[in-house]
Design an enzyme around this catalytic site. Structure first.
Site, PDB file in Angstrom:
ATOM      1  N   TYR A 332       0.839  -1.198   0.000  1.00  0.00           N
ATOM      2  CA  TYR A 332       0.000   0.000   0.000  1.00  0.00           C
ATOM      3  C   TYR A 332       0.876   1.251   0.000  1.00  0.00           C
ATOM      4  O   TYR A 332       1.841   1.319   0.755  1.00  0.00           O
ATOM      5  CB  TYR A 332      -0.818   0.096   1.281  1.00  0.00           C
ATOM      6  CG  TYR A 332      -1.905  -0.900   1.533  1.00  0.00           C
ATOM      7  CD1 TYR A 332      -1.764  -2.241   1.228  1.00  0.00           C
ATOM      8  CD2 TYR A 332      -3.080  -0.500   2.139  1.00  0.00           C
ATOM      9  CE1 TYR A 332      -2.762  -3.143   1.512  1.00  0.00           C
ATOM     10  CE2 TYR A 332      -4.089  -1.398   2.440  1.00  0.00           C
ATOM     11  CZ  TYR A 332      -3.921  -2.729   2.118  1.00  0.00           C
ATOM     12  OH  TYR A 332      -4.919  -3.611   2.406  1.00  0.00           O
ATOM     13  N   GLU A 408     -23.615   0.404  17.400  1.00  0.00           N
ATOM     14  CA  GLU A 408     -24.361   0.840  16.219  1.00  0.00           C
ATOM     15  C   GLU A 408     -24.959   2.242  16.352  1.00  0.00           C
ATOM     16  O   GLU A 408     -25.405   2.814  15.355  1.00  0.00           O
ATOM     17  CB  GLU A 408     -25.471  -0.178  15.922  1.00  0.00           C
ATOM     18  CG  GLU A 408     -24.912  -1.543  15.540  1.00  0.00           C
ATOM     19  CD  GLU A 408     -25.967  -2.629  15.498  1.00  0.00           C
ATOM     20  OE1 GLU A 408     -25.788  -3.603  14.744  1.00  0.00           O
ATOM     21  OE2 GLU A 408     -26.976  -2.513  16.242  1.00  0.00           O
TER      22      GLU A 408
END
Length: 429
Positions: A332, A408
């Site tokens: 990367y 969440e």
């Protein structure tokens, strides 16, 4: 007075663009929050490894089509790209989410826990969304629904990139990533700017983190083979000992970080993770092999570290009468947030989360293939809080582990900030 008021009004319009759409975004985000959570749980319970995200891709494509968004499938093997044409002319803004899971066996007791298993590298293992990519997909599906509902008001177009294989795929000894493949297939050619987020299990919900410039490290694989001359262990003077030489090289490599790199600007890492050499207690072997990882920030630092590794390894070996073969495989590139784009979007981050909940992150030595997109066009990659309120980041399970967990309640902020990115950027052009 009128001559003064008119220019000020124009300046205000140019500066704040389509921020008048923010209340609509907020309302829509609240309406679909529960739906986004349902999508995430379904994807979490049905994880798929890189380039195998067939079920996930179909779910995404079906949803985008239901919104009237143009869809391209099978991009970079399993990727899905949606194109939403706005009602007015303007730039094309790309938003990205990664789709792949990891070969990790989930250990928690969530009602939507993954029980999927597979064989990976010859070993049976579970499959788990242990890095939060299920969250990224669900949030971007929600953003697509929000923006599609106001497409006639958009001053530009939106490209939704659902990317496979962020964690990398190794086939026949060659490692590649979904972002790199999508770039090669032209996904960035008509894009003016790109935005992405990553959920963070160690950052409290309601918080956004960002960093101008180099934010996440470039990653390279390092291999050093030290060639000596084999000898009896009882008479080391009759050979050239690659074990001693390799030991000196390992120590020498650490001076790169202490003496060659300006660590006041950015850190760097050179880690030797394995050394292999020899077969018997009284035989000096012919060679020693070392493998490791390199983490750097920005092209200049990467070039410097690579140069010093080669110089140190080869010269130490030469001084011992040995020979060092250095092989560096670039993986990367560094994730570099465009300075101008980042500065322009800080007010957007603050509008979405509140000024007190936006922070500048330190450099992260982990890596992200979002960097491949940033090589093509200006990009901004941010962190989104996913740790429960009041949680202790030092005691919260980290990414890529069996106990990884995301709160969440942070999803709605992801919906808002990604949607804000689009309308605010369009208003600036």
């Amino acid at each position: 007075m009128k001559k003064l008021i008119l220019p000020l009004f124009l300046i205000s319009t140019m500066a704040f663009g389509q921020t008048n759409l923010r209340p609509q975004i907020d309302q829509k985000a609240s309406e679909i929050e529960s739906k986004v959570i349902e999508w995430r749980r379904d994807i979490h319970q049905n994880p798929e490894l890189g380039n195998q995200e067939f079920r996930t891709a179909k779910k995404i494509a079906d949803h985008l089509r239901s919104l009237g968004i143009e869809v391209k499938e099978n991009m970079a093997v399993t990727g899905v790209v949606g194109y939403l044409k706005g009602g007015k002319p303007g730039p094309t803004v790309a938003l990205r989410a990664d789709m792949d899971a990891l070969p990790v066996t989930e250990r928690g007791d969530l009602p939507f826990k993954s029980t999927v298993t597979t064989v990976y590298n010859g070993q049976e293992t579970g499959v788990m969304h242990a890095c939060g990519h299920d969250t990224h997909v669900a949030i971007l599906m929600g953003v697509a629904e929000i923006l599609a509902s106001m497409k006639d008001q958009l001053e530009g177009n939106v490209k939704f990139i659902f990317q496979p294989a962020e964690e990398g795929i190794n086939e026949e000894g060659v490692t590649t990533w979904g972002a790199k493949q999508l770039v090669e297939e032209g996904v960035m050619e008509d894009v003016d700017a790109i935005f992405g987020l990553h959920i963070s299990a160690q950052t409290e919900v309601g918080t956004i983190g960002y960093r101008p410039g180099p934010a996440q490290a470039a990653v390279d694989n390092l291999e050093i083979i030290v060639h000596g001359t084999q000898a009896h262990g009882a008479s080391p003077w009759s050979g050239v000992d690659p074990i001693v030489t390799a030991s000196q090289i390992v120590t020498g490599l650490q001076t790169i970080l202490s003496r060659s790199v300006n660590i006041t600007q950015n850190p760097a890492v050179v880690t030797i993770g394995a050394i292999h050499g020899g077969i018997r207690h009284n035989i000096i072997p012919e060679k020693v092999e070392m493998i490791g990882t390199i983490r750097t920030f920005g092209d200049e630092q990467q070039a410097l570290v690579h140069k010093r590794i080669t110089e140190i390894a080869t010269n130490i070996a030469e001084s011992a009468g040995a020979k060092a073969e250095v092989n560096i495989q670039k993986l990367y590139p560094s994730t570099v947030n465009d300075l101008d784009l980042t500065a322009k979007m800080v007010p957007t981050l603050e509008a979405a989360a509140g000024k007190d909940h936006v922070r500048v992150n330190p450099p992260v030595t982990g890596a992200e293939d979002f960097s491949f997109y940033q090589r093509e066009k200006p990009g901004l990659f941010i962190g989104l809080g996913g740790m429960k309120k009041g949680g202790d980041p030092t005691k919260t399970p980290s990414h890529h582990t069996p106990d990884f967990y995301i709160d969440e309640s942070g999803f709605i902020l992801g919906l808002r900030v990604m949607s804000y990115f689009v309308v605010d950027y369009m208003g600036m052009k």
